[in-house]
Design an enzyme around this catalytic site. Structure first.
Site, PDB file in Angstrom:
ATOM      1  N   ILE A 160       0.822  -1.210   0.000  1.00 51.30           N
ATOM      2  CA  ILE A 160       0.000   0.000   0.000  1.00 51.30           C
ATOM      3  C   ILE A 160       0.856   1.261   0.000  1.00 51.30           C
ATOM      4  CG2 ILE A 160      -1.749   1.297   1.287  1.00 51.30           C
ATOM      5  CD1 ILE A 160      -2.881  -1.169   0.051  1.00 51.30           C
ATOM      6  N   ASP A 187      -3.154  -4.942  14.280  1.00 51.90           N
ATOM      7  CA  ASP A 187      -2.230  -5.454  13.259  1.00 51.90           C
ATOM      8  C   ASP A 187      -0.858  -5.658  13.902  1.00 51.90           C
ATOM      9  OD1 ASP A 187      -1.523  -6.339  10.766  1.00 51.90           O
ATOM     10  OD2 ASP A 187      -1.168  -4.357   9.927  1.00 51.90           O
TER      11      ASP A 187
END
Length: 543
Positions: free
Chosen positions: A134, A287
């Site tokens: 990303i 995460d």
């Protein structure tokens, strides 16, 4: 479909078939057109037949690129959807891609900032420090203070790639229920929708900046976790600027041991950080894989974690936290009845669930876990077993609990990697019990009073007026009730009179009809007329 989408679909099909992923479709679901189509694609044989299915799926996703890699990573947390051998392979997916040109990164940052880079930063390094699917990271210094910072910049070409691949995922998801026996239970369109939302959230770095600021505030001054400072004045939707940190990757065990790190304390603090985020703050880093966690070089005898990349966070409401804590405590006390009742009370399973059947199912699945020593029991697997059992009783997927389960598995795996003898339950139980006492004891009552004090202070002057209004409303309500009661009584009287008149009318009509068959002519006609009049009056009474 556009020509570009057709080309991409052809590539996806070619990669899937070259890894033999058509084996995921049961033979009974292979219709004649599908069998013929597979034979026509004879130049796409399975080139990796010697590898297990889970490994082939992982390799195929890696070949398809970053969007599919991240999709596989997300799916690795959904162990309720896949067998362990596939889920375990998906956890091995690595989100590493080659960096894009630093000059392009510089241009993109200047476009987002609205001016030359030198206006805000010195020593910008065009060589990327790290790169992922990303975004990628570059180092620099703030022009005003000289503070070392990192600039995270979104890949310029990633948005159209994501949109195109997600559109194809939706098309493929429509076929899953037709091709796989568990297709409907997997709810593929919902899975793709959840993934799309996660990706779009990660594309907005202002959201990540806000998450990092919140997490830093929650652990301000804590010896357990340090979150780098975010320089929000420099942040944009596609650029994030934060303090540069130096630490040891938490997965680098040899360096940590060489440093003389207290591994037992480090492992226990990982558990404490997780439960503090979940139960104290209702805001947790979701995460927490090893790539996002470092350990400070300072004070190895009193180690402190450093957390980065707050793009994905989770939260639990007050009720979810209480039910979750009670579930853990009840489970480790082997009170399966309590576990079943908590699932029903929380609304995680339908209210009409048979608690006895649910209790028996939980006991059957979870009791064998206690054959192991308590220190070897996996919290994450406990949660997974509970949720999998609950899904057989129509438990709806709870996104916040899925994130929690994923994070708990990360934390637990990390803790036991650092210190294999880590007893997660011994570390967590005092925290959970203390939190439960705090929620239901006198401190909770005092806290509730404090929270409500401003509201009552504002409403106190209005209480006499509110009390008077309440009395007036009660009086009006009583008058309405009395009026309604009188109307109902009058209605009952009219209905009684109507029934009487209907009866008289019927008698007169029958009598007049019988007499008409005789020789009398006038008198029966009067009886019939009187009967009709009685019926008309009775009908009027009813209306």
């Amino acid at each position: 479909m556009t020509p570009g989408e057709l080309r991409r679909l052809y590539l996806i099909v070619r990669v899937f078939l070259s890894y033999g992923l058509d084996e995921l479709i049961p033979q009974m679901r292979l219709t004649l057109p599908l069998r013929v189509g597979r034979r026509l694609l004879f130049w796409m044989p399975n080139r990796h037949a010697d590898k297990p299915l889970g490994e082939r799926l992982r390799l195929a996703l890696q070949e398809l690129g970053p969007v599919w890699i991240k999709f596989g990573q997300m799916m690795s947390t959904r162990r309720d959807l896949f067998p362990p051998q596939i889920a375990d392979q998906l956890t091995l997916l690595q989100d590493r891609v080659a960096p894009f040109d630093g000059a392009l990164a510089r241009k993109h940052i200047e476009l987002a900032m609205g001016g030359p880079l030198e206006t805000w930063f010195d020593d910008f390094d065009q060589q990327a420090l790290a790169s992922a699917s990303i975004a990628q990271v570059h180092t620099a210094r703030l022009k005003t203070t000289g503070q070392e910072v990192v600039l995270k910049v979104i890949r310029p070409d990633i948005r159209p790639i994501i949109k195109a691949d997600v559109r194809l995922m939706y098309r493929l998801a429509a076929w899953v229920p037709k091709l796989m026996p568990d297709g409907r239970r997997l709810r593929p369109r919902e899975v793709v929708r959840e993934y799309e939302k996660t990706l779009l959230d990660e594309l907005n770095l202002l959201r990540e900046a806000a998450n990092a600021i919140q997490l830093r505030r929650n652990f301000d001054g804590s010896p357990m976790l340090y979150v780098p400072e975010v320089y929000s004045d420099y942040c944009r939707e596609s650029v994030l600027v934060m303090e540069r940190i130096y630490g040891i990757p938490v997965s680098d065990i040899p360096t940590l041991e060489k440093q003389g790190t207290n591994m037992k304390l480090l492992a226990e603090r990982g558990v404490q950080v997780f439960f503090t985020q979940v139960f104290r703050d209702s805001f947790f880093h979701a995460d927490m894989h090893p790539g996002n966690i470092f350990v400070s070089y300072e004070h190895p005898e009193d180690p402190c974690y450093i957390g980065i990349d707050c793009g994905i966070v989770g939260s639990l409401n007050k009720d979810d936290k209480r039910y979750l804590a009670e579930n853990f405590i009840a489970f480790f006390n082997r009170d399966y009845r309590k576990v079943a009742e908590l699932h029903v009370d929380s609304g995680w399973v339908p209210r009409d669930t048979n608690v006895e059947d649910f209790e028996f199912a939980i006991r059957t699945v979870c009791e064998p876990i206690f054959e192991k020593p308590l220190s070897e029991i996996s919290f994450g697997n406990v949660l997974l077993n509970l949720f999998n059992t609950a899904r057989r009783f129509n438990m709806e997927v709870q996104p916040q609990l899925v994130l929690l389960q994923k994070t708990l598995l990360y934390v637990e795996g990390l803790g036991r990697q650092l210190y294999p003898q880590l007893d997660l339950w011994t570390t967590a139980k005092p925290f959970l019990e203390s939190w439960m006492r705090d929620q239901v004891g006198i401190p909770a009552v005092i806290r509730a009073l404090k929270e409500k004090a401003p509201f009552w202070a504002e409403k106190l002057p209005e209480l006499p007026e509110l009390f008077y209004d309440s009395l007036q409303q009660h009086k009006l309500l009583q008058q309405s009730v009395d009026k309604l009661t009188n109307q109902m009584q009058a209605q009952r009287v009219r209905q009684g009179q109507s029934r009487y008149l209907f009866g008289v009318g019927a008698t007169l009509l029958v009598s007049g009809t019988i007499l008409l068959s005789g020789d009398v002519e006038v008198f029966p006609a009067w009886l019939i007329a009187a009967g009709i009049v009685s019926w008309v009056i009775g009908w009027k009474r009813t209306t």
